[in-house]
Design a protein around this motif. Sequence first.
Motif: not given
Length: 271
Positions: A181-199
């Motif tokens: 789950g941390n990996v998912i939320l870290n990506r949400v917070a990173d501008s290189r990835f989509p900005n939502t959990v589903k995204g």
Amino acid sequence: MQKRVSCLALGLALFLTLSAHAAAAERSANVVVDGKTLEPTVATEVVNQNTYVSYFPVVHAMYPDATASWENGQSVTRASGLTLSVCPGAKYIVANGRYLYVPDGVRNSNGNMMVPARVLAQALGGKAWWDENTQSVKFQSGTGPIQSGDTFYNGDDLYWLSRIIYAESGNQSLEGKIAVGNVILNRVADSRFPNTVKGVIFQKNQFTPVSNGSIYRTPSNESIAAAKLCLEGTNTAGNSLYFVNPRVSPNSWASRNRPRVATIGAHAFFA
């Protein structure tokens, strides 16, 4: 199918191993709530530099109408605006549907249900600290108990986060589930990835459960708990953005190009 371990079984395991727990140490300390020292003396102990306290006397001092009962292998306390569940051996407590992390577990010490002071204070809507000068654990009430999970958790985020956790790590420990789950939320917070959990989860060619359909399976209770813990800010994987199973992918792109942060169970995590 993942086996479910009851709170009662956890409590028994904790009772059998408590005397050998090297991380615990007695601490002679007063417990002070809103400037008043609780009497009789409240049990305290230190576990990995965290001060644990017997939880119910503190709850009752802040919420005089509080009552406690033993239900389904756990202690459940109810007061005005508060429902608090404390399960022996569990790595979280549940307050108004909010999941608060207890990494060293809830303890049962000589019949006292013990939780970390700061975690208990958060559940009660207050704050706690150690006063070195007076050798006391001090609590201060807030304006009321913790906000409910129904209003705190974003329903869409919880829905998808619990499903990716279950699909990717349903057979792993709670710490391993939280790390995914941390990996998912870290990506949400990173501008290189989509900005939502589903995204993040449905970004093309990122997560196998999306392509094989396992993302739609109903998550286990522990996977839902892990998702809620992640949404509370619990972190076991640091700033990881990738994870792989080295036995399945021994020469993965992440292992060749990214720094390893942690290995938890079957997964290696990379920043």
